[in-house]
Scaffold this motif. Structure first.
Motif, mmCIF file in Angstrom:
data_model
loop_
_atom_site.group_PDB
_atom_site.id
_atom_site.type_symbol
_atom_site.label_atom_id
_atom_site.label_comp_id
_atom_site.label_asym_id
_atom_site.label_seq_id
_atom_site.Cartn_x
_atom_site.Cartn_y
_atom_site.Cartn_z
ATOM 1 N N MET A 22 31.557 35.801 59.953
ATOM 2 C CA MET A 22 31.312 36.965 59.096
ATOM 3 C C MET A 22 30.876 36.513 57.710
ATOM 4 S SD MET A 22 31.638 40.282 58.322
ATOM 5 C CE MET A 22 32.922 41.281 59.049
ATOM 6 N N LYS A 23 31.505 35.417 57.202
ATOM 7 C CA LYS A 23 31.233 34.968 55.830
ATOM 8 C C LYS A 23 29.753 34.638 55.651
ATOM 9 C CE LYS A 23 33.648 32.687 52.239
ATOM 10 N NZ LYS A 23 33.350 33.896 51.475
ATOM 11 N N GLU A 24 29.181 33.951 56.663
ATOM 12 C CA GLU A 24 27.769 33.561 56.483
ATOM 13 C C GLU A 24 26.861 34.796 56.576
ATOM 14 O OE1 GLU A 24 29.773 32.649 58.858
ATOM 15 O OE2 GLU A 24 28.880 33.438 60.719
ATOM 16 N N LYS A 25 27.297 35.784 57.342
ATOM 17 C CA LYS A 25 26.470 37.009 57.437
ATOM 18 C C LYS A 25 26.535 37.793 56.125
ATOM 19 C CE LYS A 25 26.313 37.625 62.401
ATOM 20 N NZ LYS A 25 26.277 38.633 63.479
ATOM 21 N N VAL A 26 27.730 37.807 55.516
ATOM 22 C CA VAL A 26 27.886 38.476 54.213
ATOM 23 C C VAL A 26 27.031 37.766 53.171
ATOM 24 C CG1 VAL A 26 29.531 38.818 52.323
ATOM 25 C CG2 VAL A 26 30.160 39.494 54.655
ATOM 26 N N ALA A 27 27.043 36.438 53.223
ATOM 27 C CA ALA A 27 26.236 35.654 52.257
ATOM 28 C C ALA A 27 24.753 35.938 52.458
ATOM 29 C CB ALA A 27 26.532 34.168 52.433
ATOM 30 N N LEU A 28 24.336 36.062 53.709
ATOM 31 C CA LEU A 28 22.918 36.352 53.990
ATOM 32 C C LEU A 28 22.554 37.737 53.459
ATOM 33 C CD1 LEU A 28 20.149 35.919 55.164
ATOM 34 C CD2 LEU A 28 21.064 36.395 57.466
ATOM 35 N N LEU A 29 23.408 38.736 53.703
ATOM 36 C CA LEU A 29 23.087 40.088 53.200
ATOM 37 C C LEU A 29 23.056 40.089 51.672
ATOM 38 C CD1 LEU A 29 22.476 43.039 53.407
ATOM 39 C CD2 LEU A 29 24.889 43.512 53.923
ATOM 40 N N PRO A 85 35.158 51.963 49.047
ATOM 41 C CA PRO A 85 34.337 50.895 48.444
ATOM 42 C C PRO A 85 32.900 50.832 48.964
ATOM 43 C CG PRO A 85 36.547 50.063 48.881
ATOM 44 C CD PRO A 85 36.488 51.460 49.459
ATOM 45 N N ALA A 86 32.662 51.283 50.190
ATOM 46 C CA ALA A 86 31.268 51.237 50.693
ATOM 47 C C ALA A 86 30.388 52.219 49.911
ATOM 48 C CB ALA A 86 31.246 51.571 52.189
ATOM 49 N N HIS A 87 30.904 53.435 49.689
ATOM 50 C CA HIS A 87 30.136 54.409 48.890
ATOM 51 C C HIS A 87 29.959 53.874 47.460
ATOM 52 C CE1 HIS A 87 32.338 57.165 51.811
ATOM 53 N NE2 HIS A 87 31.107 57.593 51.981
ATOM 54 N N LYS A 88 31.026 53.275 46.927
ATOM 55 C CA LYS A 88 31.004 52.817 45.512
ATOM 56 C C LYS A 88 30.022 51.652 45.349
ATOM 57 C CE LYS A 88 35.686 54.400 44.542
ATOM 58 N NZ LYS A 88 37.094 53.993 44.548
ATOM 59 N N ALA A 89 29.976 50.777 46.362
ATOM 60 C CA ALA A 89 29.048 49.640 46.287
ATOM 61 C C ALA A 89 27.604 50.136 46.248
ATOM 62 C CB ALA A 89 29.263 48.729 47.505
ATOM 63 N N ILE A 90 27.306 51.119 47.083
ATOM 64 C CA ILE A 90 25.932 51.664 47.120
ATOM 65 C C ILE A 90 25.590 52.316 45.786
ATOM 66 C CG2 ILE A 90 24.522 53.489 48.197
ATOM 67 C CD1 ILE A 90 25.953 52.784 50.865
ATOM 68 N N ALA A 91 26.550 53.050 45.221
ATOM 69 C CA ALA A 91 26.308 53.699 43.918
ATOM 70 C C ALA A 91 26.063 52.644 42.835
ATOM 71 C CB ALA A 91 27.504 54.581 43.554
ATOM 72 N N GLU A 92 26.827 51.562 42.889
ATOM 73 C CA GLU A 92 26.684 50.521 41.849
ATOM 74 C C GLU A 92 25.352 49.781 42.005
ATOM 75 O OE1 GLU A 92 30.194 48.456 40.911
ATOM 76 O OE2 GLU A 92 29.162 46.859 39.848
ATOM 77 N N MET A 118 31.122 45.733 52.642
ATOM 78 C CA MET A 118 30.410 45.958 51.377
ATOM 79 C C MET A 118 31.191 45.399 50.190
ATOM 80 S SD MET A 118 27.444 46.950 52.024
ATOM 81 C CE MET A 118 26.975 47.126 50.286
ATOM 82 N N SER A 119 32.513 45.407 50.260
ATOM 83 C CA SER A 119 33.309 44.798 49.176
ATOM 84 C C SER A 119 33.047 43.292 49.133
ATOM 85 C CB SER A 119 34.805 45.033 49.400
ATOM 86 O OG SER A 119 35.093 46.409 49.373
ATOM 87 N N GLU A 120 33.001 42.663 50.324
ATOM 88 C CA GLU A 120 32.733 41.214 50.367
ATOM 89 C C GLU A 120 31.320 40.900 49.876
ATOM 90 O OE1 GLU A 120 35.280 40.617 54.419
ATOM 91 O OE2 GLU A 120 33.764 39.068 53.984
ATOM 92 N N VAL A 121 30.374 41.773 50.200
ATOM 93 C CA VAL A 121 28.989 41.553 49.742
ATOM 94 C C VAL A 121 28.923 41.636 48.224
ATOM 95 C CG1 VAL A 121 26.668 42.585 49.713
ATOM 96 C CG2 VAL A 121 27.903 42.352 51.886
ATOM 97 N N MET A 122 29.603 42.626 47.657
ATOM 98 C CA MET A 122 29.586 42.793 46.191
ATOM 99 C C MET A 122 30.255 41.593 45.505
ATOM 100 S SD MET A 122 27.892 45.542 45.676
ATOM 101 C CE MET A 122 28.233 46.361 44.093
ATOM 102 N N ARG A 123 31.310 41.069 46.130
ATOM 103 C CA ARG A 123 31.962 39.869 45.559
ATOM 104 C C ARG A 123 31.024 38.671 45.663
ATOM 105 N NH1 ARG A 123 36.723 42.357 47.452
ATOM 106 N NH2 ARG A 123 36.545 41.551 49.585
ATOM 107 N N GLU A 124 30.363 38.539 46.790
ATOM 108 C CA GLU A 124 29.410 37.433 47.000
ATOM 109 C C GLU A 124 28.263 37.501 45.989
ATOM 110 O OE1 GLU A 124 29.865 35.097 49.310
ATOM 111 O OE2 GLU A 124 27.947 34.050 48.973
#
Ligand code: APR
Length: 254
Positions: free
Chosen positions: A1-8, A83-90, A244-250
């Protein structure tokens, strides 16, 4: 999952034209059930009774439709974006996305801070009620209170037309201008991220196809397989809020 989050995260950083696309699965972590998972809306109501044609022609089906909304207004009033809605808004605020095309009617993207003119509600909104003939509004709370008292929703006092919640029922036409704008975004995007949709309902599910076939990279974040997985550049099997939280942290944003 981590590498997929990093790719996104990398794809989001590199893309100059990103579009998000959401389904009911983005709202389940806010306490709003989706439609086709076990215990979802279509486990509790018969979708065949909920078509536009039967709403306008059969009192029994119209009553079922209003009962569905009585329950939804009761259960969803006051639910909060996750957090998914909030990430998209940010990401929108940071100029990183063109907008979010949503099949959802719950208004949680706007509640999370997405600009209303950047949220393309293909299936309308549950928070408005309109006369099908003249377009006159009725406040949803007024209808909800009537339904809670066991009363029927009367016809429009102005023209005698039928009131209906401003959502798009099966067999009802989608808002043409919204659909046109969503198609435009899908054709020209570099990155199209679908979050929490089974991608089985058309014409909405054509948009990820259009994006992929127009040269955009399609990313699908969903708990289950979808019929469009073969078109995806990246598939992340996970919960929208967590992914989406992990993506925003990445991306160093959270
Ligand atoms: N994270 C990621 N995916 C999730 C989550 C979650 N927290 N919760 C559920 N899912 C997935 C489910 O596995 C399912 O594949 O989200 C998807 C939701 O699919 P549906 O319930 O079919 O909802 P949606 O795709 O929005 O339906 C489209 O159908 O009934 C009509 O008008 C209605 O807009 C709706 C349309």
């Amino acid at each position: 999952m981590k590498e997929k989050v990093a790719l996104l995260a990398r794809l989001l950083k590199e893309s100059n034209r990103t579009v998000f696309f959401s389904g009911a699965g983005i709202s389940t972590e806010s306490g709003v059930p989706d439609f086709r998972s076990p215990g979802g809306i279509w486990d509790r109501f018969d979708p065949d009774e909920m078509t536009f044609q039967r709403f306008v022609s059969e009192v029994k089906c119209r009553r079922s439709y209003w009962e569905l909304f009585r329950i939804c207004w009761k259960e969803f009033d006051g639910v909060l974006p996750n957090p998914a809605h909030k990430a998209i808004a940010e990401l929108e605020k940071l100029g990183k996305l063109e907008g979010v095309i949503t099949q959802n009617v719950d208004g949680l993207h706007q509640a999370a801070g997405s600009s209303p003119d950047r949220v393309f509600e293909l299936h309308g909104t549950m928070w408005e009620i309109r006369c099908l003939q003249c377009g006159r509004d009725m406040p949803w709370k007024e209808a909800h209170e009537k339904l809670e008292r066991g009363e029927e929703i009367e016809n429009c006092p102005g023209c005698g037309g039928l009131y209906k919640p401003a959502t798009i029922a099966f067999g009802q036409s989608l808002p043409l201008e919204t659909l046109r704008q969503a198609q435009e975004l899908s054709v020209h995007c570099e990155l199209f991220v679908s979050v929490g949709s089974s991608l089985v309902v058309y014409p909405a599910a054509r948009l990820p196809e259009v994006a992929a076939k127009s040269g955009g990279k399609l990313v699908i974040i969903n708990m289950e397989k979808t019929p469009l997985d073969d078109l995806a550049h990246l598939i992340i099997r996970g919960r929208a809020g967590e992914v989406m939280s992990e993506v925003m942290r990445e991306m160093g944003l959270w």
